[in-house]
Design an enzyme around this catalytic site. Sequence first.
Site, PDB file in Angstrom:
ATOM      1  CB  CYS A  79      46.735-117.396  20.009  1.00 29.86           C
ATOM      2  SG  CYS A  79      44.934-116.746  19.612  1.00 29.86           S
TER       3      CYS A  79
ATOM      4  CG  HIS B  86      44.866-121.282  15.395  1.00 28.63           C
ATOM      5  ND1 HIS B  86      45.727-121.816  14.536  1.00 28.63           N
ATOM      6  CD2 HIS B  86      45.051-120.166  15.698  1.00 28.63           C
ATOM      7  CE1 HIS B  86      46.642-120.717  14.100  1.00 28.63           C
ATOM      8  NE2 HIS B  86      46.408-119.740  14.949  1.00 28.63           N
TER       9      HIS B  86
ATOM     10  NE  ARG C 251      51.505-120.165  15.610  1.00 27.89           N
ATOM     11  CZ  ARG C 251      50.428-119.328  14.837  1.00 27.89           C
ATOM     12  NH1 ARG C 251      50.123-118.336  15.425  1.00 27.89           N
ATOM     13  NH2 ARG C 251      50.006-119.938  13.943  1.00 27.89           N
TER      14      ARG C 251
HETATM   15  N1  NVA Z   1      40.028-116.855  17.287  1.00 24.78           N
HETATM   16  C1  NVA Z   1      40.802-116.074  16.579  1.00 24.78           C
HETATM   17  C2  NVA Z   1      42.264-116.460  16.386  1.00 24.78           C
HETATM   18  C3  NVA Z   1      42.966-115.577  15.783  1.00 24.78           C
HETATM   19  C4  NVA Z   1      44.563-116.134  15.498  1.00 24.78           C
HETATM   20  C5  NVA Z   1      40.144-115.884  15.357  1.00 24.78           C
HETATM   21  O1  NVA Z   1      40.015-116.800  14.685  1.00 24.78           O
HETATM   22  O2  NVA Z   1      40.246-114.643  14.584  1.00 24.78           O
HETATM   23  N1   CP Z   2      47.989-116.207  16.561  1.00 21.70           N
HETATM   24  C1   CP Z   2      47.730-116.362  15.014  1.00 21.70           C
HETATM   25  O1   CP Z   2      47.393-117.396  14.405  1.00 21.70           O
HETATM   26  O2   CP Z   2      47.981-114.887  14.651  1.00 21.70           O
HETATM   27  P1   CP Z   2      47.822-114.335  12.857  1.00 21.70           P
HETATM   28  O3   CP Z   2      46.256-114.369  12.984  1.00 21.70           O
HETATM   29  O4   CP Z   2      48.622-113.033  13.082  1.00 21.70           O
HETATM   30  O5   CP Z   2      48.519-115.508  12.126  1.00 21.70           O
END
Ligand code: NVA
Ligand code: CP
Length: 296
Positions: free
Chosen positions: A254, A126, A282
């Site tokens: 996050c 990410h 962001r």
């Molecule tokens: N680790 C989480 C991050 C969400 C922004 C996921 O992949 O669901």
């Molecule tokens: N942190 C983040 O990426 O959030 P969303 O899944 O809401 O985009």
Amino acid sequence: MKHFLNIDEISTKEIFKIVKTSHKLKKNYGKKYLKKKKILGMIFEKPSTRTRVSFEVGIKQIGGDVVVLDQNDSQLGRGESLKDTVKVLSRYVDIIMYRGKEEKKLYEISKVSSVPIINGLTDKSHPCQILADVMTLEEKFSDINKLNLCWVGDGNNVCNSWIHLTKHYNFNLAISCPEGCLPHERILKQFSNDKLRIISNPNEAVKGADVIITDTWVSMGMNQSLNRLKKFKNFQLNSKLVNKTEKDSFILHCLPAHRGEEITNEIIDGKNSLVWDEAENRLYTHQSILIWCLDL
Ligand code: NVA
Ligand code: CP
């Protein structure tokens, strides 16, 4: 063509440039930037709030526009391949942001796209999030290279991108995860250095931490089993654990947060929570990534 796929594949100079521009964009927010309108296409195989809204608002605020495709409202839902979708989409738009299930597919589409691809999260990484996190820490601390950072929780996609970042910055990063939830051995080996330490006991890991970072224990696409949640019992960010730092430590997450699981209300809503600035940042980081990819 400049894709934004993973932080470790981009040079330190370019990473610093993206972060620096993010700060500038925040200061000058709302000023139109593009001389010629650019259109961003976004593909979602997984849900999103922050990534979706901040990219959309971000491109519109600099004078561009956006088109969004998800499984339900496009032929993707009826089985048209992602590669074919991208081949076509890239003839209409100037740049594509992809949030996908498998990282492998991100690299596949980057080969067939005629426009830059931005990684908006995969099962493995990410990177957009992590550059917004760097920006947030730079607003708070004079030199992030001097910080002790501690990741507590699941060794997931966000954690992997933090590890990638160690290629460019000199902060200490302690990682504390339950058994079986560490980042993949391959990534730990590839980025192994004195500053990256695995400490299984979270009470030990957080000692001296300037910043503690966590994320959900169950990422999108994973099964939420009771057995899995039990493993994380001692890894919750609550005041007892945060007090173990013996410092006035700050908190990153996050989002979305699962209040009462990986983080308690008192911590996420506390005075040292950077979580809301992190989410706001962001917006400027995505504007900066768009500008970088488009060579503007
Ligand atoms: N680790 C989480 C991050 C969400 C922004 C996921 O992949 O669901
Ligand atoms: N942190 C983040 O990426 O959030 P969303 O899944 O809401 O985009």
